[in-house]
Design a protein around this motif. Structure first.
Motif, PDB file in Angstrom:
ATOM      1  N   VAL A  72       0.241  -0.852   0.333  1.00 37.66           N
ATOM      2  CA  VAL A  72      -0.154   0.052  -0.246  1.00 37.66           C
ATOM      3  C   VAL A  72       1.129   1.107   0.084  1.00 37.66           C
ATOM      4  O   VAL A  72       0.339   2.638  -0.611  1.00 37.66           O
ATOM      5  N   VAL A  73       2.404   1.462   0.898  1.00 36.75           N
ATOM      6  CA  VAL A  73       3.069   2.619   0.984  1.00 36.75           C
ATOM      7  C   VAL A  73       3.995   1.967   0.559  1.00 36.75           C
ATOM      8  O   VAL A  73       4.601   1.018   1.160  1.00 36.75           O
ATOM      9  N   PRO A  74       4.920   2.526  -0.247  1.00 36.50           N
ATOM     10  CA  PRO A  74       6.486   2.706  -0.275  1.00 36.50           C
ATOM     11  C   PRO A  74       6.623   2.563   0.700  1.00 36.50           C
ATOM     12  O   PRO A  74       7.107   3.296   1.774  1.00 36.50           O
ATOM     13  N   GLY A  75       8.093   0.886   1.036  1.00 40.17           N
ATOM     14  CA  GLY A  75       8.720   0.479   2.626  1.00 40.17           C
ATOM     15  C   GLY A  75       7.326  -0.086   3.491  1.00 40.17           C
ATOM     16  O   GLY A  75       7.918  -0.812   4.899  1.00 40.17           O
ATOM     17  N   GLY A  76       5.826  -0.394   3.179  1.00 40.44           N
ATOM     18  CA  GLY A  76       5.451  -0.964   3.830  1.00 40.44           C
ATOM     19  C   GLY A  76       5.576  -2.178   3.210  1.00 40.44           C
ATOM     20  O   GLY A  76       5.839  -3.202   2.909  1.00 40.44           O
ATOM     21  N   ALA A  77       4.562  -3.300   4.522  1.00 37.93           N
ATOM     22  CA  ALA A  77       4.599  -4.776   4.635  1.00 37.93           C
ATOM     23  C   ALA A  77       4.266  -5.074   3.610  1.00 37.93           C
ATOM     24  O   ALA A  77       2.289  -4.244   3.349  1.00 37.93           O
ATOM     25  N   PRO A  78       4.628  -5.975   3.146  1.00 36.73           N
ATOM     26  CA  PRO A  78       3.564  -6.243   1.402  1.00 36.73           C
ATOM     27  C   PRO A  78       2.798  -7.146   1.988  1.00 36.73           C
ATOM     28  O   PRO A  78       2.402  -8.011   3.417  1.00 36.73           O
ATOM     29  N   VAL A  79       1.094  -7.210   1.224  1.00 39.85           N
ATOM     30  CA  VAL A  79       0.015  -7.982   1.936  1.00 39.85           C
ATOM     31  C   VAL A  79       0.152  -9.524   0.643  1.00 39.85           C
ATOM     32  O   VAL A  79       0.083  -8.816  -0.757  1.00 39.85           O
ATOM     33  N   VAL A  80       0.582 -10.672   1.043  1.00 35.10           N
ATOM     34  CA  VAL A  80       0.236 -11.525   0.186  1.00 35.10           C
ATOM     35  C   VAL A  80      -0.291 -12.456  -0.658  1.00 35.10           C
ATOM     36  O   VAL A  80      -0.787 -13.190   0.794  1.00 35.10           O
ATOM     37  N   PHE A  81      -1.324 -12.631  -1.670  1.00 31.89           N
ATOM     38  CA  PHE A  81      -2.373 -13.854  -1.562  1.00 31.89           C
ATOM     39  C   PHE A  81      -2.190 -15.040  -2.481  1.00 31.89           C
ATOM     40  O   PHE A  81      -1.182 -14.310  -3.844  1.00 31.89           O
ATOM     41  N   THR A  82      -1.790 -15.877  -2.426  1.00 27.20           N
ATOM     42  CA  THR A  82      -1.512 -17.004  -3.053  1.00 27.20           C
ATOM     43  C   THR A  82      -2.569 -18.273  -3.682  1.00 27.20           C
ATOM     44  O   THR A  82      -3.699 -18.537  -2.145  1.00 27.20           O
ATOM     45  N   GLY A  83      -3.204 -18.597  -4.420  1.00 27.16           N
ATOM     46  CA  GLY A  83      -3.377 -19.844  -4.700  1.00 27.16           C
ATOM     47  C   GLY A  83      -3.736 -20.458  -5.275  1.00 27.16           C
ATOM     48  O   GLY A  83      -3.401 -20.040  -6.698  1.00 27.16           O
ATOM     49  N   SER A  84      -4.736 -21.087  -6.123  1.00 29.02           N
ATOM     50  CA  SER A  84      -4.567 -21.669  -7.417  1.00 29.02           C
ATOM     51  C   SER A  84      -5.692 -21.238  -7.800  1.00 29.02           C
ATOM     52  O   SER A  84      -6.837 -20.481  -7.410  1.00 29.02           O
ATOM     53  N   LEU A  85      -6.293 -21.348  -9.429  1.00 26.36           N
ATOM     54  CA  LEU A  85      -7.193 -20.955 -10.542  1.00 26.36           C
ATOM     55  C   LEU A  85      -7.936 -21.773 -10.833  1.00 26.36           C
ATOM     56  O   LEU A  85      -7.950 -23.328 -10.582  1.00 26.36           O
TER      57      LEU A  85
END
Length: 85
Positions: A72-85
């Motif tokens: 969301v903001v540079p240097g902020g912690a990323p939020v990661v979503f992983t899933g199958s199609l």
């Protein structure tokens, strides 16, 4: 991909540096963005606001795993979503 961010803080959040990436497979191959079809976040989210953005990318037809990373903001912690199609 539609990404929604809720500003639950008491301060305005600058979204101009927000970054969304889409990758496929265990090797995290970047998906080809279709910028013309994407709609990035507006510039700010006021306290209590919900901001929405749409990101479009081409993924291989045989892709079975997709990872979407939102910062969301540079240097902020990323939020990661992983899933199958």
């Amino acid at each position: 991909v539609v990404v929604r961010v809720v500003n639950a803080t008491k301060a305005t959040v600058d979204l101009t540096g927000a970054k969304v990436t889409i990758a496929t497979g265990a090797e995290q191959t970047p998906a080809a963005p279709a910028a013309a079809s994407s709609k990035p976040f507006a510039s700010i989210a006021a306290p209590g606001d919900t901001a929405e953005a749409t990101y479009v990318a081409s993924v291989p037809a045989d892709a079975t795993l997709v990872t979407i990373t939102v910062t969301v903001v540079p240097g902020g912690a990323p939020v990661v979503f992983t899933g199958s199609l």
